[in-house]
Write an enzyme that holds these catalytic residues in place. Structure first.
Site, mmCIF file in Angstrom:
data_model
loop_
_atom_site.group_PDB
_atom_site.id
_atom_site.type_symbol
_atom_site.label_atom_id
_atom_site.label_comp_id
_atom_site.label_asym_id
_atom_site.label_seq_id
_atom_site.Cartn_x
_atom_site.Cartn_y
_atom_site.Cartn_z
ATOM 1 N N GLU A 165 -4.332 -3.321 -12.973
ATOM 2 C CA GLU A 165 -5.102 -4.029 -11.944
ATOM 3 C C GLU A 165 -6.479 -3.412 -11.720
ATOM 4 O O GLU A 165 -7.459 -4.140 -11.494
ATOM 5 C CB GLU A 165 -4.314 -4.015 -10.632
ATOM 6 C CG GLU A 165 -4.976 -4.768 -9.498
ATOM 7 C CD GLU A 165 -4.081 -4.844 -8.281
ATOM 8 O OE1 GLU A 165 -4.614 -4.700 -7.159
ATOM 9 O OE2 GLU A 165 -2.860 -5.038 -8.442
ATOM 10 N N ASP A 166 -6.581 -2.095 -11.787
ATOM 11 C CA ASP A 166 -7.807 -1.421 -11.365
ATOM 12 C C ASP A 166 -8.611 -0.764 -12.478
ATOM 13 O O ASP A 166 -9.632 -0.122 -12.202
ATOM 14 C CB ASP A 166 -7.472 -0.346 -10.320
ATOM 15 C CG ASP A 166 -7.029 -0.948 -8.995
ATOM 16 O OD1 ASP A 166 -7.289 -2.139 -8.768
ATOM 17 O OD2 ASP A 166 -6.403 -0.220 -8.199
ATOM 18 N N HIS A 202 1.270 1.997 -11.601
ATOM 19 C CA HIS A 202 1.317 0.663 -11.000
ATOM 20 C C HIS A 202 -0.048 0.008 -10.823
ATOM 21 O O HIS A 202 -0.141 -1.219 -10.768
ATOM 22 C CB HIS A 202 2.064 0.705 -9.660
ATOM 23 C CG HIS A 202 1.293 1.317 -8.531
ATOM 24 N ND1 HIS A 202 1.265 2.676 -8.298
ATOM 25 C CD2 HIS A 202 0.500 0.758 -7.584
ATOM 26 C CE1 HIS A 202 0.518 2.923 -7.248
ATOM 27 N NE2 HIS A 202 0.035 1.782 -6.790
ATOM 28 N N ASP A 239 4.398 1.556 -2.674
ATOM 29 C CA ASP A 239 2.952 1.461 -2.888
ATOM 30 C C ASP A 239 2.248 1.134 -1.576
ATOM 31 O O ASP A 239 1.285 1.799 -1.175
ATOM 32 C CB ASP A 239 2.685 0.394 -3.945
ATOM 33 C CG ASP A 239 1.222 0.009 -4.070
ATOM 34 O OD1 ASP A 239 0.345 0.869 -3.836
ATOM 35 O OD2 ASP A 239 0.952 -1.156 -4.416
ATOM 36 N N HIS A 241 -2.801 8.987 -4.442
ATOM 37 C CA HIS A 241 -2.041 7.778 -4.089
ATOM 38 C C HIS A 241 -0.860 7.599 -5.036
ATOM 39 O O HIS A 241 0.263 7.303 -4.603
ATOM 40 C CB HIS A 241 -2.951 6.557 -4.151
ATOM 41 C CG HIS A 241 -2.240 5.245 -4.117
ATOM 42 N ND1 HIS A 241 -1.367 4.873 -3.113
ATOM 43 C CD2 HIS A 241 -2.252 4.196 -4.995
ATOM 44 C CE1 HIS A 241 -0.892 3.665 -3.358
ATOM 45 N NE2 HIS A 241 -1.402 3.229 -4.496
#
Length: 201
Positions: free
Chosen positions: A84-85, A80, A144, A54
């Protein structure tokens, strides 16, 4: 509609970057890829592909599709999702790649809901916040999302396909307005997946 999925590994990405964006420092991109791999680890996408694919797709879309060669934007594309992850922090991104990359990553990092808060409105506020973001942030978000929806039919949950289609049409396509390549690309995508629109006419 065009699908960007040829950069399955970083060696391919490096070769394509050297050809299409020779001004970009491959050493800095290499460092970003290793940084992202260290934090994302064994994460996979919903259809089972390694998560790194990705990240490479987002860079591919920016370079080969939108024609964006801004080095910090491409590094931010690789990074990116890392805040967040994963357990990475913006401070770690800033220390490793500088304040501009950290700012770009911060813009596209969806905040966690507060305790007891419904995540739906948080997600919607996040998407709406991108409307006031700098142009490079908007392009980063559009790339994205395009990576995530260009093969929407492969998502294992049909209801998620439908909800993601609706959300993209309502909250992401407006971001592409006035950005010719993204506007045309998302229009083709919307038409290709129109069968997922179950809203009343």
């Amino acid at each position: 509609m065009r699908v960007f999925d040829s950069w399955h590994d970083w060696n391919t990405g490096r070769r394509e970057l050297a050809l299409h964006a020779p001004s970009v420092s491959l050493e800095r991109l290499d460092a970003a890829v290793e940084f992202a791999r260290r934090f994302h680890g064994t994460q996979r996408r919903p259809a089972g592909e390694p998560y790194a694919e990705h990240l490479f797709e987002v860079v591919e879309i920016l370079v080969l599709g939108a024609g964006i060669h801004d080095e910090d934007v491409l590094i931010s594309a690789v990074l990116h999702d890392v805040v967040e992850d994963t357990d990475c922090t913006i401070e770690e991104v800033r220390e490793a790649f500088g304040p501009r990359v950290a700012e770009l990553v911060a813009w596209v990092t969806k905040p966690d809901p507060a305790p007891g808060e419904d995540p739906g409105p948080v997600r919607l506020r996040y998407l709406h916040s991108i409307r006031s973001a700098p142009q490079e942030v908007v392009s980063l978000k559009l790339a994205d999302r395009y990576s995530n929806v260009q093969r929407l039919g492969t998502h294992p949950r049909p209801e998620k396909q439908r909800s993601y289609y609706r959300e993209t049409c309502e909250n992401v396509l407006p971001l592409a307005a006035g950005i010719p390549w993204f506007e045309d690309t998302y229009r083709s995508w919307r038409d290709a997946y129109r069968h997922l629109d179950t809203r009343p006419a």
